[in-house]
Design a protein around this motif. Structure first.
Motif, short mmCIF file in Angstrom:
data_model
loop_
_atom_site.label_atom_id
_atom_site.label_comp_id
_atom_site.label_asym_id
_atom_site.label_seq_id
_atom_site.Cartn_x
_atom_site.Cartn_y
_atom_site.Cartn_z
N PHE A 20 -27.97 17.78 -19.37
CA PHE A 20 -27.58 16.71 -20.20
C PHE A 20 -25.91 16.95 -20.24
N PHE A 21 -25.41 18.22 -20.01
CA PHE A 21 -23.82 18.14 -20.09
C PHE A 21 -23.38 17.55 -18.63
N GLN A 22 -24.26 17.92 -17.83
CA GLN A 22 -23.98 17.35 -16.17
C GLN A 22 -23.62 15.83 -16.32
N SER A 23 -24.71 15.40 -16.84
CA SER A 23 -24.69 13.84 -16.78
C SER A 23 -23.55 13.30 -17.50
N LEU A 24 -23.16 14.01 -18.63
CA LEU A 24 -22.06 13.79 -19.48
C LEU A 24 -20.81 13.80 -18.96
N MET A 25 -20.50 15.00 -18.16
CA MET A 25 -19.46 15.08 -17.46
C MET A 25 -19.26 14.13 -16.12
N ASN A 26 -20.66 13.64 -15.44
CA ASN A 26 -20.00 12.86 -14.47
C ASN A 26 -19.82 11.39 -14.90
N GLY A 27 -19.86 11.14 -16.19
CA GLY A 27 -19.46 9.93 -16.84
C GLY A 27 -17.88 9.91 -17.26
N LEU A 28 -17.21 10.92 -17.06
CA LEU A 28 -15.73 10.99 -17.41
C LEU A 28 -14.86 10.95 -16.02
N GLN A 29 -13.96 10.22 -16.30
CA GLN A 29 -13.00 10.01 -15.24
C GLN A 29 -12.07 11.13 -14.65
N GLU A 30 -11.89 12.18 -15.75
CA GLU A 30 -11.36 13.58 -15.60
C GLU A 30 -11.87 14.36 -14.63
N VAL A 32 -13.98 17.90 -14.52
CA VAL A 32 -14.27 18.90 -15.61
C VAL A 32 -15.22 19.86 -14.88
N TRP A 33 -14.80 21.28 -15.56
CA TRP A 33 -15.33 22.46 -14.89
C TRP A 33 -15.78 23.09 -16.12
N ALA A 44 -20.53 24.60 -13.95
CA ALA A 44 -20.82 23.23 -13.62
C ALA A 44 -19.44 22.58 -13.17
N VAL A 45 -19.64 21.46 -12.49
CA VAL A 45 -18.46 20.45 -12.14
C VAL A 45 -19.05 19.06 -11.99
N ASN A 46 -18.28 18.12 -12.49
CA ASN A 46 -18.80 16.92 -12.24
C ASN A 46 -18.32 16.15 -10.91
N GLU A 47 -18.65 14.79 -10.75
CA GLU A 47 -18.33 14.30 -9.43
C GLU A 47 -16.68 13.68 -9.17
N MET A 52 -11.66 14.78 -6.43
CA MET A 52 -10.23 15.29 -6.81
C MET A 52 -9.84 16.39 -5.61
N PHE A 53 -10.71 17.25 -5.72
CA PHE A 53 -10.27 18.73 -4.91
C PHE A 53 -10.94 18.59 -3.35
N GLY A 54 -11.97 17.65 -2.96
CA GLY A 54 -12.31 17.43 -2.09
C GLY A 54 -13.41 18.72 -1.68
N LEU A 55 -13.95 19.28 -2.60
CA LEU A 55 -14.96 20.38 -2.52
C LEU A 55 -16.46 19.85 -3.26
N THR A 56 -17.31 20.19 -2.56
CA THR A 56 -18.62 19.94 -3.00
C THR A 56 -19.16 20.65 -4.31
N ARG A 57 -19.89 20.23 -4.96
CA ARG A 57 -20.44 21.08 -6.09
C ARG A 57 -20.98 22.28 -5.96
N GLN A 58 -21.47 22.53 -4.42
CA GLN A 58 -22.30 23.63 -4.30
C GLN A 58 -21.04 24.63 -3.76
N LYS A 59 -19.93 24.12 -3.31
CA LYS A 59 -19.18 24.99 -2.99
C LYS A 59 -18.11 25.72 -4.00
N LEU A 60 -18.29 24.78 -5.24
CA LEU A 60 -17.45 25.28 -6.33
C LEU A 60 -18.25 26.10 -7.40
N ILE A 61 -19.74 25.54 -7.66
CA ILE A 61 -20.41 26.63 -8.64
C ILE A 61 -20.66 27.82 -8.14
N GLY A 62 -20.46 28.85 -8.84
CA GLY A 62 -20.34 30.09 -8.70
C GLY A 62 -19.22 30.97 -8.13
N LYS A 63 -18.27 30.26 -7.83
CA LYS A 63 -17.00 30.81 -7.56
C LYS A 63 -16.23 31.31 -8.62
N HIS A 64 -15.56 32.17 -8.52
CA HIS A 64 -14.87 32.80 -9.59
C HIS A 64 -13.59 32.15 -9.76
#
Length: 714
Positions: A20-30, A32-33, A44-47, A52-64
């Protein structure tokens, strides 16, 4: 760092709600992590974050999170968060894009508490890179504009449509002289009042300013005079924004120095820099004014041309520094001896002009006498004392000229007549001389034309031995028949030629023609010496000796058949130089004689030094013979002196038998004149000397009296 201490409401973040939060995050222009509070790893990260950062969700999730941040500020924040600090943060920072370039971002980190007491961090990102670049470009542009405005020589003021000052540069403040406390207040509303109080005419200034503000779309240009004496040029242009006038831009240029420089240039154009007197240009304007005044009041005025005598000698002897001091002293003396209404100007190197108002002949003469008296006082500089005289020419208006140039010319001519008469005096202009000058100019031009058109011709007067009555020589004399003037006497055109310098060209022509005629006679078997008159100017030419040698060579004439008649002034002009030339001529073998002997500054000294072979007694002493005892005494003295020096003596202008007989009894060797023959052309001379049978006979034997020194005939 900006911290937010307000608590965040607890929520229950479970995997089922994560979608649910993922869907909510994707609707934001900013971007969000979600960050796990315990592990500080990305949940989690949004689209928007991926974009903005040129990194896919898979490369971001789990990163410290510490592996993703770049600034020391963020590293410190997350170290505190790991230690249990839940304070929020909101500030600008830098993040690295996947391709390596840096992003300027605004990020906010807020702690969210879950129902079970655990929590997570919500990290929002806003890309400010483009905004920052725009701000930097705008700041750079403003800095360039500010630098440009500050570097210009003009004062710049920007106002709104109501006339309130919005900005200005330092040059504007300096031109208007704003006090420091007024500038420190930064109350731009006080500036217009200061400006209004510091102009000469505040009412006119206010009216003009009101007219400018009443037409916001029109440019304007005017000149302001400030109370401190400065003169400003004000140019106003409308300031446009989106097609509408939103204010005005005023530029103020200080014209004070330019106007002062222009005034100085104008003064210098009318003033002599050395003496401080008006120059020729200023004098002409004053003469024009005096002429208008004289016409209105029917009063004459005089113009005096004052020229320092022998000023070149002062420069050559004492140097130009002393010459300048003399000129300054002369200027001061001329000012002191004139009335206040009169004017004195320096019109050339050593030439001054004095304008005497309301002066007739008597008034002009009194002014000239005052000038002569003032100049007669000794000039004393340092330990040196000397006397300076001047020659003054006087012209009267309107008699001697109807305008400035005519009066100046008349006064200058009168001054030159004083110079010719001995200097150190004054003289009025004589109107009849104008005609003479114009006639001399025309005569000089006609002479030059005559030489080009071969209108000159050569005649000859026989020279006769007093004892044998044989013709022993001929004097070559120039004659001129002008198509318009007819026969022009040598006494009319020779003085003009000497004055203009054309006598040199005429003398060269006579020399060549005389040599050619003597050579022609020689080829026919008639050995006849020819005498040629040489002017002082011709004799002083650098290449005169070479020209004589060239003429003899071109005509193939033996040098003993050429005689050069010289005047005494030639010998006395520069004795050493004359001696060198005469010796060079004597080395050529030509005969040298002194013409018109006794009329100049006779000196036995130069007769002994110079290689002279013949003396010619001037006709002025022969005319009174034998009755005039003075003429008889002079002629006798010349003959005896010539014989004592072993010189041949010839008398010219012999017209009577009584004159001839007196000369013969006195021991004169030769004569020429109308008694034997007038001046003859070449053919008549041949007939007179050799008769009708001359073509078939040889030249008569010349008497020994006609032979020169060393047996060389002259």
């Amino acid at each position: 760092m900006s911290l937010a201490a307000q608590p965040v409401a607890a929520i229950d973040l479970v995997p089922s709600s994560l979608e649910f939060f993922q869907s909510l995050m994707n609707g934001l222009q900013e971007a969000v992590w979600f960050i796990d509070a315990r592990t500080l790893r990305v949940l989690a990260v949004n689209e928007a974050s991926e974009a903005m950062f040129g990194l896919t969700r898979q490369k971001l999730i789990g990163k410290h999170i510490e592996s993703l941040v770049n600034s020391p500020e963020d590293a410190m924040f997350w170290a505190a968060a790991a230690a249990g600090c839940h304070d929020a943060i909101f500030s600008d920072t830098w993040m690295r894009h996947a391709d390596g370039h840096m992003l300027c971002v605004s990020r906010r980190a807020s702690y969210v508490t879950q129902a079970d007491g655990d929590g997570f961090w919500v990290l929002t990102w806003l890309d400010q890179t483009q905004q920052r670049q725009s701000d930097e470009a705008r700041e750079s542009l403003l800095a360039e504009l500010r630098t440009t405005l500050e570097s210009t020589a003009d004062g710049i003021l920007v106002t709104d449509l109501a006339g309130c000052a919005r900005s200005f540069n330092r040059r504007f403040a300096a031109i208007w002289g704003f006090p420091e406390d007024l500038l420190l207040e930064k109350n731009h509303g006080l500036l217009p009042d200061w400006m209004s109080r510091n102009v000469v005419d505040s009412k006119l200034y206010a009216a003009r300013l009101g007219a400018i503000e009443g037409a916001p779309q029109l440019p304007s240009q005017d000149v302001l005079t400030l109370s401190n004496g400065r003169v400003l040029e004000r140019i106003s242009l409308p300031q446009w924004s989106r097609g509408q006038a939103v204010g005005r831009v005023y530029s103020f240029r200080d014209l004070s120095e330019k106007l002062a420089a222009d005034q100085r240039i104008e003064e210098l154009s009318h003033m002599d820099s050395l003496t401080g007197l008006p120059n020729r240009r200023a004098l002409i304007e004053r003469i024009d004014y005096a002429q208008a005044l004289a016409k209105r009041e029917s009063t004459p005025f005089a113009l005096l041309n004052v020229d320092i005598d022998r000023f070149k000698q002062i420069n050559d002897t004492l140097g130009h520094a002393y010459g300048d001091r003399v000129l300054k002293e002369v200027a001061a003396r001329l000012r002191d001896c004139l009335r206040e209404v009169d004017a004195v100007a320096r019109v050339s190197g050593d030439e001054f002009c004095v304008l005497v108002h309301q002066a007739d002949v008597r008034g002009a003469e009194l002014a000239a006498c005052r000038i002569q008296e003032a100049m007669g006082q000794p000039f004393t500089f340092d330990t040196l004392s000397f006397t300076v005289t001047c020659s003054t020419g006087i012209a009267l208006h309107p008699r001697d000229g109807g305008n400035a140039e005519a009066l100046l010319a008349s006064a200058e001519r009168a001054m030159h007549w004083v110079k010719e008469s001995g200097r150190g005096s004054y003289r009025f202009h004589l109107p009849r001389k104008d005609v003479d000058l114009l006639s001399r100019m025309r005569l000089d031009h006609a002479m030059r034309q005559a030489l080009q058109l071969n209108q000159f011709r050569l005649h000859f007067q026989p020279q006769v031995d007093l004892h044998s009555n044989a013709v022993i020589g001929a004097e070559a004399l120039i004659r001129w028949t002008d198509p318009l003037r007819g026969e022009v006497a040598p006494s009319d055109f020779i003085p003009v030629a000497e004055e203009s310098g054309f006598i040199v060209s005429i003398g060269e022509w006579v020399l060549k023609q005389a040599v050619a005629q003597a050579s022609l006679w020689l080829k026919r078997g008639w050995r006849m010496p020819v005498a040629v008159n040489v002017s002082a100017l011709q004799f002083q030419q650098v290449h005169f000796v070479e020209s004589v040698a060239q003429a003899l060579q071109s005509g193939a004439l033996p040098p003993e058949l050429l005689e050069l008649e010289l005047t005494e002034s030639i010998l006395l002009h520069d004795a050493d130089d004359a001696l060198l030339r005469l010796r060079a001529l004597a080395d050529l073998g030509v005969c040298l004689s002194i013409d018109d002997f006794g009329t100049g500054f006779s000196s036995l000294g130069y007769l002994k030094r110079f290689p002279i072979q013949r003396l010619k007694i001037d006709r002025s002493f022969v005319t009174g013979l034998p009755a005039d005892s003075s003429d008889a005494g002079i002629v006798n003295a010349v003959i005896q002196m010539g014989r004592a020096l072993k010189l041949q003596v010839i008398a010219e202008g012999v017209e009577t038998e009584a004159q001839r007989d007196f000369l013969a009894r006195s021991g004169c060797h030769e004569y020429q004149g109308y008694l034997f023959a007038k001046v003859l052309d070449a053919a008549s001379f041949e007939h007179r000397v050799w008769g009708a049978q001359g073509l078939n006979q040889r030249s008569p034997q010349l008497p020994m009296a006609r032979l020169g020194r060393g047996g060389v005939g002259c």
